[in-house]
Write a protein that holds these residues in place. Structure first.
Motif, PDB file in Angstrom:
ATOM      1  N   ALA A  67       0.916  -1.310  -0.102  1.00  0.00           N
ATOM      2  CA  ALA A  67      -0.094  -0.151  -0.206  1.00  0.00           C
ATOM      3  C   ALA A  67       0.887   1.434  -0.091  1.00  0.00           C
ATOM      4  O   ALA A  67       0.506   2.251  -0.651  1.00  0.00           O
ATOM      5  CB  ALA A  67      -1.019   0.039   1.272  1.00  0.00           C
ATOM      6  N   THR A  68       1.755   1.115   0.657  1.00  0.00           N
ATOM      7  CA  THR A  68       2.785   2.193   0.755  1.00  0.00           C
ATOM      8  C   THR A  68       3.657   2.762  -0.606  1.00  0.00           C
ATOM      9  O   THR A  68       3.601   3.743  -1.028  1.00  0.00           O
ATOM     10  CB  THR A  68       3.827   2.376   2.202  1.00  0.00           C
ATOM     11  N   TYR A  69       3.991   1.378  -1.144  1.00  0.00           N
ATOM     12  CA  TYR A  69       4.712   1.526  -2.369  1.00  0.00           C
ATOM     13  C   TYR A  69       3.688   1.913  -3.529  1.00  0.00           C
ATOM     14  O   TYR A  69       4.211   2.967  -4.149  1.00  0.00           O
ATOM     15  CB  TYR A  69       5.183   0.181  -2.988  1.00  0.00           C
ATOM     16  N   GLU A  70       2.404   1.706  -3.728  1.00  0.00           N
ATOM     17  CA  GLU A  70       1.582   2.273  -4.576  1.00  0.00           C
ATOM     18  C   GLU A  70       1.312   3.790  -4.392  1.00  0.00           C
ATOM     19  O   GLU A  70       1.156   4.338  -5.339  1.00  0.00           O
ATOM     20  CB  GLU A  70       0.168   1.219  -4.388  1.00  0.00           C
ATOM     21  N   ARG A  71       1.189   4.153  -3.151  1.00  0.00           N
ATOM     22  CA  ARG A  71       0.993   5.465  -3.106  1.00  0.00           C
ATOM     23  C   ARG A  71       2.429   6.156  -3.409  1.00  0.00           C
ATOM     24  O   ARG A  71       2.446   7.307  -3.962  1.00  0.00           O
ATOM     25  CB  ARG A  71       0.765   5.838  -1.399  1.00  0.00           C
ATOM     26  N   LEU A  72       3.562   5.854  -3.141  1.00  0.00           N
ATOM     27  CA  LEU A  72       4.730   6.311  -3.512  1.00  0.00           C
ATOM     28  C   LEU A  72       4.879   6.487  -4.997  1.00  0.00           C
ATOM     29  O   LEU A  72       5.249   7.384  -5.803  1.00  0.00           O
ATOM     30  CB  LEU A  72       6.053   5.429  -3.188  1.00  0.00           C
ATOM     31  N   ARG A  74       2.387   6.803  -7.254  1.00  0.00           N
ATOM     32  CA  ARG A  74       1.564   7.889  -7.543  1.00  0.00           C
ATOM     33  C   ARG A  74       2.100   9.131  -7.453  1.00  0.00           C
ATOM     34  O   ARG A  74       1.839  10.170  -7.954  1.00  0.00           O
ATOM     35  CB  ARG A  74       0.100   8.002  -6.876  1.00  0.00           C
ATOM     36  N   ALA A  75       2.915   9.272  -6.264  1.00  0.00           N
ATOM     37  CA  ALA A  75       3.648  10.692  -5.821  1.00  0.00           C
ATOM     38  C   ALA A  75       4.973  10.948  -6.527  1.00  0.00           C
ATOM     39  O   ALA A  75       5.253  12.267  -6.891  1.00  0.00           O
ATOM     40  CB  ALA A  75       3.914  10.681  -4.281  1.00  0.00           C
ATOM     41  N   ILE A  95       2.832   9.586   2.925  1.00  0.00           N
ATOM     42  CA  ILE A  95       2.606   8.239   1.912  1.00  0.00           C
ATOM     43  C   ILE A  95       2.592   6.861   2.963  1.00  0.00           C
ATOM     44  O   ILE A  95       1.952   5.960   2.406  1.00  0.00           O
ATOM     45  CB  ILE A  95       3.742   8.301   1.164  1.00  0.00           C
ATOM     46  N   GLY A  96       3.350   7.138   3.983  1.00  0.00           N
ATOM     47  CA  GLY A  96       3.523   5.926   4.833  1.00  0.00           C
ATOM     48  C   GLY A  96       4.690   5.502   5.199  1.00  0.00           C
ATOM     49  O   GLY A  96       4.936   4.553   5.980  1.00  0.00           O
TER      50      GLY A  96
END
Length: 212
Positions: A67-72, A74-75, A95-96
């Motif tokens: 989940a953290t990686y996927e937010r990263l 996107r950023a 992001i986490g």
């Protein structure tokens, strides 16, 4: 870094051959192979994004790390050392990222940008030399280096003895009274050379497929 003949990475054919040899050598692995079939290769693309993802997986659940990686992603798209370095602490925490993992991935990014680490060149090194290059980077310990070599470079004889799932699976499979230590896991895996990474895949397959 010294240049050494590259190790041939595992593919589906070499995985199959290694599993056949391990099955002849170890009846417990043979039983798992017969029961569950061949494990996935779990191959990952070599490079910075995969190494970042493995760092995020340190001591947390795979789901949380993903989940953290996927937010990263996107950023910072595309994810690369320079795009990561443009993100400040506040953005990374949102992001986490923990404070520690911010430092780790920043150090990794800076090491690549400044030329102290060449991830592409690792493919031309043997296991020991490639592992040593990764371990020079703060935040990359034995487990992280081993998982990268095993999954991203497809090395056939890497054994991540610090992996909890391997210890749990080995305890169950071998009927041990206690979960083996890293040293005990290293000793256990000696008989599986030069296919310890294939044995690891089979044990993970067992861990994920059976209630251990």
């Amino acid at each position: 870094m010294r240049s050494i003949s590259p190790v041939q990475p595992l593919d589906e054919l070499s995985l199959k051959r290694a599993l056949e040899r391990l099955s002849r050598r170890d009846r417990d692995l043979r039983r798992v192979h017969k029961l569950l079939g061949s494990p996935p290769l779990w191959a990952r693309e070599p490079g910075f994004p995969t190494l970042v993802q493995i760092i995020l997986e340190q001591q947390v659940s795979l789901a949380s790390a993903r989940a953290t990686y996927e937010r990263l992603l996107r950023a910072a798209s595309p994810l690369a050392p320079r795009s990561f370095l443009r993100l400040d602490d506040a953005a990374l925490k949102a992001i986490g990222f923990s404070r520690q993992k911010i430092l780790y991935v920043r150090h990794l990014s800076e090491s690549i940008v400044e030329g102290r680490l060449n991830l592409d060149a690792l493919a031309e090194l043997d296991d020991e030399a490639a592992r040593a290059e990764l371990l020079k980077i703060k935040g990359i310990g034995s487990w992280t280096a081993d998982i990268y070599l095993l999954m991203a470079l497809g090395r056939p004889d890497i054994w991540p003895s610090g992996d909890l799932a391997l210890a749990v699976a080995a305890q169950k499979l071998k009927g041990l009274d206690a979960r083996p230590t890293e040293t005990e896991l290293e000793t256990l895996a000696e008989r599986w050379r030069p296919y310890r990474a294939v044995a690891a895949r089979l044990l993970w397959h067992y861990y994920l497929s059976k209630p251990v």
